[in-house]
Design a protein around this motif. Structure first.
Motif, PDB file in Angstrom:
ATOM      1  N   THR A  95      39.401  29.312 -26.276  1.00 41.12           N
ATOM      2  CA  THR A  95      40.557  30.088 -26.699  1.00 41.12           C
ATOM      3  C   THR A  95      41.365  30.483 -25.480  1.00 41.12           C
ATOM      4  O   THR A  95      40.820  31.030 -24.519  1.00 41.12           O
ATOM      5  CB  THR A  95      40.105  31.361 -27.436  1.00 41.12           C
ATOM      6  OG1 THR A  95      39.234  31.004 -28.500  1.00 41.12           O
ATOM      7  CG2 THR A  95      41.295  32.145 -27.971  1.00 41.12           C
ATOM      8  N   HIS A  97      44.497  32.834 -24.314  1.00 43.20           N
ATOM      9  CA  HIS A  97      45.357  33.952 -24.715  1.00 43.20           C
ATOM     10  C   HIS A  97      46.638  33.905 -23.892  1.00 43.20           C
ATOM     11  O   HIS A  97      46.803  33.076 -23.002  1.00 43.20           O
ATOM     12  CB  HIS A  97      44.612  35.273 -24.537  1.00 43.20           C
ATOM     13  CG  HIS A  97      43.434  35.393 -25.447  1.00 43.20           C
ATOM     14  ND1 HIS A  97      43.542  35.730 -26.775  1.00 43.20           N
ATOM     15  CD2 HIS A  97      42.118  35.190 -25.226  1.00 43.20           C
ATOM     16  CE1 HIS A  97      42.356  35.734 -27.337  1.00 43.20           C
ATOM     17  NE2 HIS A  97      41.463  35.411 -26.418  1.00 43.20           N
ATOM     18  N   ARG A  98      47.539  34.818 -24.148  1.00 46.47           N
ATOM     19  CA  ARG A  98      48.865  34.795 -23.529  1.00 46.47           C
ATOM     20  C   ARG A  98      48.823  34.925 -22.009  1.00 46.47           C
ATOM     21  O   ARG A  98      49.768  34.530 -21.343  1.00 46.47           O
ATOM     22  CB  ARG A  98      49.746  35.876 -24.137  1.00 46.47           C
ATOM     23  CG  ARG A  98      50.126  35.506 -25.555  1.00 46.47           C
ATOM     24  CD  ARG A  98      51.103  36.495 -26.157  1.00 46.47           C
ATOM     25  NE  ARG A  98      51.593  35.973 -27.407  1.00 46.47           N
ATOM     26  CZ  ARG A  98      52.685  35.233 -27.537  1.00 46.47           C
ATOM     27  NH1 ARG A  98      53.399  34.931 -26.488  1.00 46.47           N
ATOM     28  NH2 ARG A  98      53.060  34.803 -28.719  1.00 46.47           N
ATOM     29  N   TRP A 101      48.866  30.971 -20.707  1.00 46.30           N
ATOM     30  CA  TRP A 101      49.754  30.422 -21.721  1.00 46.30           C
ATOM     31  C   TRP A 101      50.504  29.184 -21.268  1.00 46.30           C
ATOM     32  O   TRP A 101      51.486  28.782 -21.891  1.00 46.30           O
ATOM     33  CB  TRP A 101      50.715  31.537 -22.129  1.00 46.30           C
ATOM     34  CG  TRP A 101      51.252  31.511 -23.508  1.00 46.30           C
ATOM     35  CD1 TRP A 101      52.579  31.458 -23.842  1.00 46.30           C
ATOM     36  CD2 TRP A 101      50.564  31.563 -24.740  1.00 46.30           C
ATOM     37  NE1 TRP A 101      52.721  31.477 -25.214  1.00 46.30           N
ATOM     38  CE2 TRP A 101      51.502  31.546 -25.787  1.00 46.30           C
ATOM     39  CE3 TRP A 101      49.197  31.621 -25.075  1.00 46.30           C
ATOM     40  CZ2 TRP A 101      51.150  31.580 -27.126  1.00 46.30           C
ATOM     41  CZ3 TRP A 101      48.852  31.663 -26.406  1.00 46.30           C
ATOM     42  CH2 TRP A 101      49.813  31.639 -27.414  1.00 46.30           C
ATOM     43  N   ARG A 114      49.764  33.398 -31.391  1.00 44.39           N
ATOM     44  CA  ARG A 114      48.872  34.390 -30.773  1.00 44.39           C
ATOM     45  C   ARG A 114      47.857  33.794 -29.811  1.00 44.39           C
ATOM     46  O   ARG A 114      47.389  34.476 -28.907  1.00 44.39           O
ATOM     47  CB  ARG A 114      48.167  35.229 -31.840  1.00 44.39           C
ATOM     48  CG  ARG A 114      47.199  34.468 -32.702  1.00 44.39           C
ATOM     49  CD  ARG A 114      46.519  35.353 -33.736  1.00 44.39           C
ATOM     50  NE  ARG A 114      45.757  34.467 -34.620  1.00 44.39           N
ATOM     51  CZ  ARG A 114      45.254  34.834 -35.763  1.00 44.39           C
ATOM     52  NH1 ARG A 114      45.400  36.070 -36.178  1.00 44.39           N
ATOM     53  NH2 ARG A 114      44.584  33.979 -36.492  1.00 44.39           N
ATOM     54  N   GLN A 115      47.445  32.539 -29.999  1.00 45.48           N
ATOM     55  CA  GLN A 115      46.481  31.905 -29.110  1.00 45.48           C
ATOM     56  C   GLN A 115      46.729  30.404 -29.123  1.00 45.48           C
ATOM     57  O   GLN A 115      47.404  29.879 -30.013  1.00 45.48           O
ATOM     58  CB  GLN A 115      45.033  32.160 -29.585  1.00 45.48           C
ATOM     59  CG  GLN A 115      44.596  33.590 -29.514  1.00 45.48           C
ATOM     60  CD  GLN A 115      43.840  34.034 -30.753  1.00 45.48           C
ATOM     61  OE1 GLN A 115      44.042  33.520 -31.838  1.00 45.48           O
ATOM     62  NE2 GLN A 115      42.980  35.023 -30.596  1.00 45.48           N
ATOM     63  N   TRP A 160      48.051  42.531 -34.757  1.00 41.18           N
ATOM     64  CA  TRP A 160      46.870  41.974 -34.091  1.00 41.18           C
ATOM     65  C   TRP A 160      45.852  43.065 -33.788  1.00 41.18           C
ATOM     66  O   TRP A 160      44.653  42.880 -33.969  1.00 41.18           O
ATOM     67  CB  TRP A 160      47.257  41.278 -32.795  1.00 41.18           C
ATOM     68  CG  TRP A 160      48.140  40.082 -32.943  1.00 41.18           C
ATOM     69  CD1 TRP A 160      48.290  39.296 -34.062  1.00 41.18           C
ATOM     70  CD2 TRP A 160      48.997  39.534 -31.958  1.00 41.18           C
ATOM     71  NE1 TRP A 160      49.195  38.295 -33.814  1.00 41.18           N
ATOM     72  CE2 TRP A 160      49.644  38.415 -32.526  1.00 41.18           C
ATOM     73  CE3 TRP A 160      49.299  39.880 -30.655  1.00 41.18           C
ATOM     74  CZ2 TRP A 160      50.559  37.625 -31.828  1.00 41.18           C
ATOM     75  CZ3 TRP A 160      50.208  39.099 -29.952  1.00 41.18           C
ATOM     76  CH2 TRP A 160      50.827  37.989 -30.530  1.00 41.18           C
ATOM     77  N   ILE A 175      41.470  39.246 -29.072  1.00 38.50           N
ATOM     78  CA  ILE A 175      42.916  39.390 -29.227  1.00 38.50           C
ATOM     79  C   ILE A 175      43.485  40.498 -28.338  1.00 38.50           C
ATOM     80  O   ILE A 175      44.669  40.472 -28.000  1.00 38.50           O
ATOM     81  CB  ILE A 175      43.307  39.615 -30.710  1.00 38.50           C
ATOM     82  CG1 ILE A 175      44.810  39.380 -30.933  1.00 38.50           C
ATOM     83  CG2 ILE A 175      42.924  40.995 -31.189  1.00 38.50           C
ATOM     84  CD1 ILE A 175      45.257  37.969 -30.747  1.00 38.50           C
ATOM     85  N   ASN A 178      46.047  39.935 -25.702  1.00 37.06           N
ATOM     86  CA  ASN A 178      47.472  39.763 -25.998  1.00 37.06           C
ATOM     87  C   ASN A 178      48.197  41.082 -26.225  1.00 37.06           C
ATOM     88  O   ASN A 178      49.389  41.076 -26.475  1.00 37.06           O
ATOM     89  CB  ASN A 178      47.648  38.916 -27.256  1.00 37.06           C
ATOM     90  CG  ASN A 178      47.251  37.482 -27.059  1.00 37.06           C
ATOM     91  OD1 ASN A 178      47.002  37.035 -25.960  1.00 37.06           O
ATOM     92  ND2 ASN A 178      47.197  36.743 -28.138  1.00 37.06           N
TER      93      ASN A 178
END
Length: 179
Positions: A95, A97-98, A101, A114-115, A160, A175, A178
């Motif tokens: 995964t 995350h931002r 990115w 979001r991911q 989120w 999450i 983010n």
């Protein structure tokens, strides 16, 4: 009837590009298995053994929670057109995350993103799909995009924070990276 491949072929890539929907399956020890339909312009095959997909905001965040504990993932496409074919990609994913990115450049700007899931594919398998029905008129639904645009960036972060922090089994999704 099933055939196995070490990597995506050009025919596989062309087949994937024609599909309007794909399915993602994950699981984690002691958790419910998760199988989710996905759509929109959210998947890219980056090489013979790599694919990425842009995860959009939804009611849950099972995939991220599962991958934190068990990186195995299966992605499946099945033809609803005249060519009967099922294609599966098996492998492991992580995964992003931002704060990580960079791969977002492969996708159009999409509200609610979001991911990103980055999958190393170890096996590609095709099977006949003879029992899969045919459908016509597949088109993208505008609902998720409209909903995310209406929430705006701050509203999405709140969503989120309140709805996507844990899986249905109480597993953390990560999450908060983010927020």
């Amino acid at each position: 009837m099933a055939k196995q491949f070490d990597a995506f072929t050009e025919d596989h890539r062309a087949f994937v590009a024609e599909q309007h929907i794909f399915f993602v399956a994950t699981s984690a020890p002691g958790a419910h298995h998760n199988l989710s339909p996905k759509g929109m312009d959210s998947l890219r095959i980056l090489g013979p053994n790599r694919l990425i997909w842009l995860n959009l905001t939804g009611s849950g965040n099972e995939t991220a929670a599962h991958l934190a504990l068990d990186p195995r993932m299966t992605v499946m496409w099945c033809s609803f057109g005249t060519r009967p074919l099922i294609l599966r990609a098996y492998g492991t994913a992580k995964t992003l995350h931002r704060d990580d990115w960079a791969l977002a450049q492969h996708f159009p700007e999409t509200p609610g993103a979001r991911q990103i899931f980055d999958m190393e594919v170890s096996l590609v398998q095709t099977s006949c799909g003879y029992a899969v029905p045919t459908f016509e008129g597949a088109q993208e639904r505008p609902v998720l995009r409209s909903w995310a645009e209406g929430k705006g960036p701050e509203g999405l972060r709140t969503y989120w924070d309140t709805r996507n922090r844990q899986s249905i089994d109480g597993l953390p999704t990560g999450i908060e990276a983010n927020l």
